[in-house]
Design a protein around this motif. Structure first.
Motif, PDB file in Angstrom:
ATOM      1  N   SER A  64       0.809  -1.221   0.000  1.00  0.00           N
ATOM      2  CA  SER A  64       0.000   0.000   0.000  1.00  0.00           C
ATOM      3  C   SER A  64       0.842   1.271   0.000  1.00  0.00           C
ATOM      4  N   ASN A  65       2.052   1.214   0.505  1.00  0.00           N
ATOM      5  CA  ASN A  65       2.916   2.400   0.452  1.00  0.00           C
ATOM      6  C   ASN A  65       3.443   2.633  -0.944  1.00  0.00           C
ATOM      7  N   GLY A  66       3.828   1.577  -1.620  1.00  0.00           N
ATOM      8  CA  GLY A  66       4.333   1.696  -2.985  1.00  0.00           C
ATOM      9  C   GLY A  66       3.233   1.694  -4.025  1.00  0.00           C
ATOM     10  N   GLY A  67       2.033   1.274  -3.630  1.00  0.00           N
ATOM     11  CA  GLY A  67       0.898   1.275  -4.546  1.00  0.00           C
ATOM     12  C   GLY A  67       0.928   0.161  -5.567  1.00  0.00           C
ATOM     13  N   VAL A  68       1.355  -1.032  -5.162  1.00  0.00           N
ATOM     14  CA  VAL A  68       1.448  -2.156  -6.096  1.00  0.00           C
ATOM     15  C   VAL A  68       0.614  -3.330  -5.593  1.00  0.00           C
ATOM     16  N   ILE A  69      -0.162  -3.893  -6.502  1.00  0.00           N
ATOM     17  CA  ILE A  69      -0.931  -5.098  -6.224  1.00  0.00           C
ATOM     18  C   ILE A  69      -0.567  -6.107  -7.302  1.00  0.00           C
ATOM     19  N   VAL A  70      -0.149  -7.288  -6.887  1.00  0.00           N
ATOM     20  CA  VAL A  70       0.198  -8.354  -7.826  1.00  0.00           C
ATOM     21  C   VAL A  70      -0.685  -9.554  -7.507  1.00  0.00           C
ATOM     22  N   THR A  71      -1.386 -10.038  -8.528  1.00  0.00           N
ATOM     23  CA  THR A  71      -2.220 -11.220  -8.325  1.00  0.00           C
ATOM     24  C   THR A  71      -1.418 -12.466  -8.682  1.00  0.00           C
ATOM     25  N   ASP A  72      -1.905 -13.588  -8.204  1.00  0.00           N
ATOM     26  CA  ASP A  72      -1.360 -14.866  -8.624  1.00  0.00           C
ATOM     27  C   ASP A  72      -2.098 -15.253  -9.912  1.00  0.00           C
ATOM     28  N   TRP A  73      -1.709 -16.348 -10.508  1.00  0.00           N
ATOM     29  CA  TRP A  73      -2.368 -16.799 -11.727  1.00  0.00           C
ATOM     30  C   TRP A  73      -3.822 -17.113 -11.436  1.00  0.00           C
ATOM     31  N   THR A  87      -0.896  -7.063 -12.601  1.00  0.00           N
ATOM     32  CA  THR A  87      -0.202  -6.149 -11.697  1.00  0.00           C
ATOM     33  C   THR A  87      -0.825  -4.773 -11.853  1.00  0.00           C
ATOM     34  N   VAL A  88      -1.262  -4.204 -10.734  1.00  0.00           N
ATOM     35  CA  VAL A  88      -1.812  -2.850 -10.724  1.00  0.00           C
ATOM     36  C   VAL A  88      -0.820  -1.953 -10.006  1.00  0.00           C
ATOM     37  N   SER A  89      -0.499  -0.840 -10.636  1.00  0.00           N
ATOM     38  CA  SER A  89       0.381   0.158 -10.020  1.00  0.00           C
ATOM     39  C   SER A  89      -0.389   1.458  -9.883  1.00  0.00           C
ATOM     40  N   ILE A  90      -0.430   1.961  -8.655  1.00  0.00           N
ATOM     41  CA  ILE A  90      -1.049   3.263  -8.408  1.00  0.00           C
ATOM     42  C   ILE A  90       0.088   4.257  -8.285  1.00  0.00           C
ATOM     43  N   ALA A  97      -7.063   9.841 -13.807  1.00  0.00           N
ATOM     44  CA  ALA A  97      -7.079   8.726 -14.758  1.00  0.00           C
ATOM     45  C   ALA A  97      -5.682   8.180 -15.017  1.00  0.00           C
ATOM     46  N   ASP A  98      -4.670   9.042 -14.998  1.00  0.00           N
ATOM     47  CA  ASP A  98      -3.311   8.567 -15.281  1.00  0.00           C
ATOM     48  C   ASP A  98      -2.576   8.101 -14.031  1.00  0.00           C
ATOM     49  N   ALA A  99      -3.291   7.950 -12.926  1.00  0.00           N
ATOM     50  CA  ALA A  99      -2.668   7.529 -11.668  1.00  0.00           C
ATOM     51  C   ALA A  99      -2.739   6.021 -11.463  1.00  0.00           C
ATOM     52  N   VAL A 100      -3.332   5.304 -12.387  1.00  0.00           N
ATOM     53  CA  VAL A 100      -3.420   3.847 -12.263  1.00  0.00           C
ATOM     54  C   VAL A 100      -2.971   3.188 -13.574  1.00  0.00           C
ATOM     55  N   ARG A 101      -2.150   2.167 -13.428  1.00  0.00           N
ATOM     56  CA  ARG A 101      -1.654   1.397 -14.580  1.00  0.00           C
ATOM     57  C   ARG A 101      -1.854  -0.081 -14.301  1.00  0.00           C
ATOM     58  N   THR A 124      -6.383  -4.670 -20.498  1.00  0.00           N
ATOM     59  CA  THR A 124      -5.807  -3.817 -19.453  1.00  0.00           C
ATOM     60  C   THR A 124      -6.534  -2.481 -19.378  1.00  0.00           C
ATOM     61  N   GLN A 125      -6.950  -1.952 -20.527  1.00  0.00           N
ATOM     62  CA  GLN A 125      -7.694  -0.687 -20.550  1.00  0.00           C
ATOM     63  C   GLN A 125      -9.031  -0.842 -19.831  1.00  0.00           C
ATOM     64  N   LYS A 126      -9.690  -1.965 -20.046  1.00  0.00           N
ATOM     65  CA  LYS A 126     -10.981  -2.223 -19.390  1.00  0.00           C
ATOM     66  C   LYS A 126     -10.799  -2.323 -17.873  1.00  0.00           C
ATOM     67  N   LEU A 127      -9.745  -3.007 -17.422  1.00  0.00           N
ATOM     68  CA  LEU A 127      -9.484  -3.089 -15.981  1.00  0.00           C
ATOM     69  C   LEU A 127      -9.203  -1.708 -15.389  1.00  0.00           C
ATOM     70  N   GLU A 128      -8.410  -0.895 -16.076  1.00  0.00           N
ATOM     71  CA  GLU A 128      -8.148   0.474 -15.600  1.00  0.00           C
ATOM     72  C   GLU A 128      -9.446   1.260 -15.499  1.00  0.00           C
TER      73      GLU A 128
END
Length: 145
Positions: A64-73, A87-90, A97-101, A124-128
Protein backbone atom coordinates in the motif's frame (compact mmCIF):
# COMPACT_ATOMS: atom_id res chain seq x y z
CA UNK A 1 37.36 21.86 37.31
CA UNK A 2 35.57 19.62 39.82
CA UNK A 3 32.60 22.02 39.93
CA UNK A 4 32.37 22.02 36.14
CA UNK A 5 32.42 18.19 36.03
CA UNK A 6 29.79 18.01 38.76
CA UNK A 7 27.64 20.57 36.90
CA UNK A 8 27.89 18.51 33.68
CA UNK A 9 26.96 15.37 35.61
CA UNK A 10 23.92 17.05 37.16
CA UNK A 11 22.89 18.40 33.74
CA UNK A 12 23.14 14.89 32.29
CA UNK A 13 21.02 13.42 35.10
CA UNK A 14 18.37 16.13 34.71
CA UNK A 15 18.33 15.58 30.93
CA UNK A 16 17.86 11.83 31.39
CA UNK A 17 15.09 12.40 33.91
CA UNK A 18 13.35 14.75 31.48
CA UNK A 19 13.64 12.23 28.66
CA UNK A 20 12.32 9.41 30.80
CA UNK A 21 9.34 11.58 31.76
CA UNK A 22 8.58 11.95 28.04
CA UNK A 23 8.44 8.18 27.72
CA UNK A 24 5.36 8.05 29.91
CA UNK A 25 3.11 5.01 29.77
CA UNK A 26 -0.02 7.20 29.66
CA UNK A 27 -0.21 6.75 25.90
CA UNK A 28 -1.89 3.56 24.66
CA UNK A 29 0.61 1.11 23.27
CA UNK A 30 0.63 0.72 19.50
CA UNK A 31 -0.67 4.19 18.60
CA UNK A 32 2.30 4.95 16.37
CA UNK A 33 2.24 1.52 14.75
CA UNK A 34 -1.51 1.72 14.14
CA UNK A 35 -1.20 5.08 12.41
CA UNK A 36 1.55 3.77 10.15
CA UNK A 37 -0.49 0.71 9.22
CA UNK A 38 -3.60 2.68 8.29
CA UNK A 39 -1.76 5.41 6.38
CA UNK A 40 -1.06 4.48 2.79
CA UNK A 41 1.23 6.20 0.32
CA UNK A 42 -1.23 6.29 -2.59
CA UNK A 43 -4.77 7.42 -3.28
CA UNK A 44 -6.99 5.40 -0.95
CA UNK A 45 -9.94 5.34 -3.38
CA UNK A 46 -7.79 3.92 -6.16
CA UNK A 47 -6.26 1.42 -3.74
CA UNK A 48 -9.62 0.19 -2.46
CA UNK A 49 -11.11 0.15 -5.97
CA UNK A 50 -8.18 -1.90 -7.25
CA UNK A 51 -8.62 -4.46 -4.48
CA UNK A 52 -12.37 -4.59 -5.11
CA UNK A 53 -11.94 -4.97 -8.87
CA UNK A 54 -9.41 -7.78 -8.50
CA UNK A 55 -11.23 -9.50 -5.63
CA UNK A 56 -12.03 -12.53 -7.81
CA UNK A 57 -8.30 -13.20 -8.33
CA UNK A 58 -5.93 -14.60 -5.68
CA UNK A 59 -3.52 -11.93 -4.40
CA UNK A 60 0.17 -12.69 -4.40
CA UNK A 61 1.56 -9.38 -3.09
CA UNK A 62 0.27 -6.00 -1.97
CA UNK A 63 2.22 -2.89 -1.03
CA UNK A 64 0.00 0.00 0.00
CA UNK A 65 2.92 2.40 0.45
CA UNK A 66 4.33 1.70 -2.99
CA UNK A 67 0.90 1.28 -4.55
CA UNK A 68 1.45 -2.16 -6.10
CA UNK A 69 -0.93 -5.10 -6.22
CA UNK A 70 0.20 -8.35 -7.83
CA UNK A 71 -2.22 -11.22 -8.32
CA UNK A 72 -1.36 -14.87 -8.62
CA UNK A 73 -2.37 -16.80 -11.73
CA UNK A 74 -6.13 -16.92 -12.20
CA UNK A 75 -7.82 -19.60 -14.30
CA UNK A 76 -11.29 -18.69 -15.51
CA UNK A 77 -13.54 -21.74 -14.92
CA UNK A 78 -15.15 -21.18 -18.35
CA UNK A 79 -11.73 -21.20 -20.11
CA UNK A 80 -9.55 -23.68 -18.16
CA UNK A 81 -6.85 -23.67 -20.85
CA UNK A 82 -6.04 -20.00 -20.20
CA UNK A 83 -4.72 -18.14 -17.16
CA UNK A 84 -4.01 -14.49 -16.32
CA UNK A 85 -1.83 -12.63 -13.86
CA UNK A 86 -2.33 -8.91 -13.20
CA UNK A 87 -0.20 -6.15 -11.70
CA UNK A 88 -1.81 -2.85 -10.72
CA UNK A 89 0.38 0.16 -10.02
CA UNK A 90 -1.05 3.26 -8.41
CA UNK A 91 1.22 6.12 -9.35
CA UNK A 92 -0.15 9.12 -7.47
CA UNK A 93 -1.98 10.29 -4.36
CA UNK A 94 -4.57 12.07 -6.48
CA UNK A 95 -7.62 10.42 -7.99
CA UNK A 96 -6.72 10.89 -11.66
CA UNK A 97 -7.08 8.73 -14.76
CA UNK A 98 -3.31 8.57 -15.28
CA UNK A 99 -2.67 7.53 -11.67
CA UNK A 100 -3.42 3.85 -12.26
CA UNK A 101 -1.65 1.40 -14.58
CA UNK A 102 -2.55 -2.21 -15.20
CA UNK A 103 -0.20 -4.78 -16.69
CA UNK A 104 -1.29 -8.32 -17.46
CA UNK A 105 0.32 -11.61 -18.40
CA UNK A 106 -1.58 -14.34 -20.19
CA UNK A 107 -0.68 -17.96 -20.71
CA UNK A 108 -2.40 -20.75 -22.58
CA UNK A 109 -2.10 -24.45 -21.87
CA UNK A 110 -0.71 -26.50 -24.76
CA UNK A 111 -0.37 -30.19 -24.02
CA UNK A 112 0.18 -29.60 -20.30
CA UNK A 113 2.65 -26.72 -20.74
CA UNK A 114 1.79 -23.10 -19.99
CA UNK A 115 2.97 -20.92 -22.88
CA UNK A 116 3.02 -17.11 -22.97
CA UNK A 117 0.33 -15.55 -25.12
CA UNK A 118 -0.41 -11.93 -26.02
CA UNK A 119 -2.86 -9.90 -23.94
CA UNK A 120 -5.30 -7.72 -25.80
CA UNK A 121 -4.72 -4.04 -25.06
CA UNK A 122 -8.45 -3.69 -24.44
CA UNK A 123 -8.14 -6.06 -21.47
CA UNK A 124 -5.81 -3.82 -19.45
CA UNK A 125 -7.69 -0.69 -20.55
CA UNK A 126 -10.98 -2.22 -19.39
CA UNK A 127 -9.48 -3.09 -15.98
CA UNK A 128 -8.15 0.47 -15.60
CA UNK A 129 -11.60 1.85 -16.48
CA UNK A 130 -13.29 -0.46 -13.97
CA UNK A 131 -10.87 0.61 -11.23
CA UNK A 132 -11.35 4.31 -11.99
CA UNK A 133 -15.14 3.99 -12.06
CA UNK A 134 -15.14 2.13 -8.75
CA UNK A 135 -12.77 4.70 -7.19
CA UNK A 136 -15.05 7.56 -8.24
CA UNK A 137 -18.06 5.71 -6.80
CA UNK A 138 -16.21 5.19 -3.49
CA UNK A 139 -15.28 8.88 -3.37
CA UNK A 140 -18.87 10.00 -4.07
CA UNK A 141 -20.17 7.64 -1.39
CA UNK A 142 -17.72 8.99 1.19
CA UNK A 143 -18.66 12.61 0.45
CA UNK A 144 -22.40 11.87 0.56
CA UNK A 145 -22.12 9.70 3.67
Amino acid sequence: MIRRTARLGITAVVSLATLSACASNDRPKGDLAASKITTIGVNSYLWRASLDTLSFMPLLQTDSNGGVIVTDWYVNPQIPSERMKVTVSILDQDLRADAVRVAALREINRQGQWISAPVQAATTQKLEDLILTRARDLRRASIAG
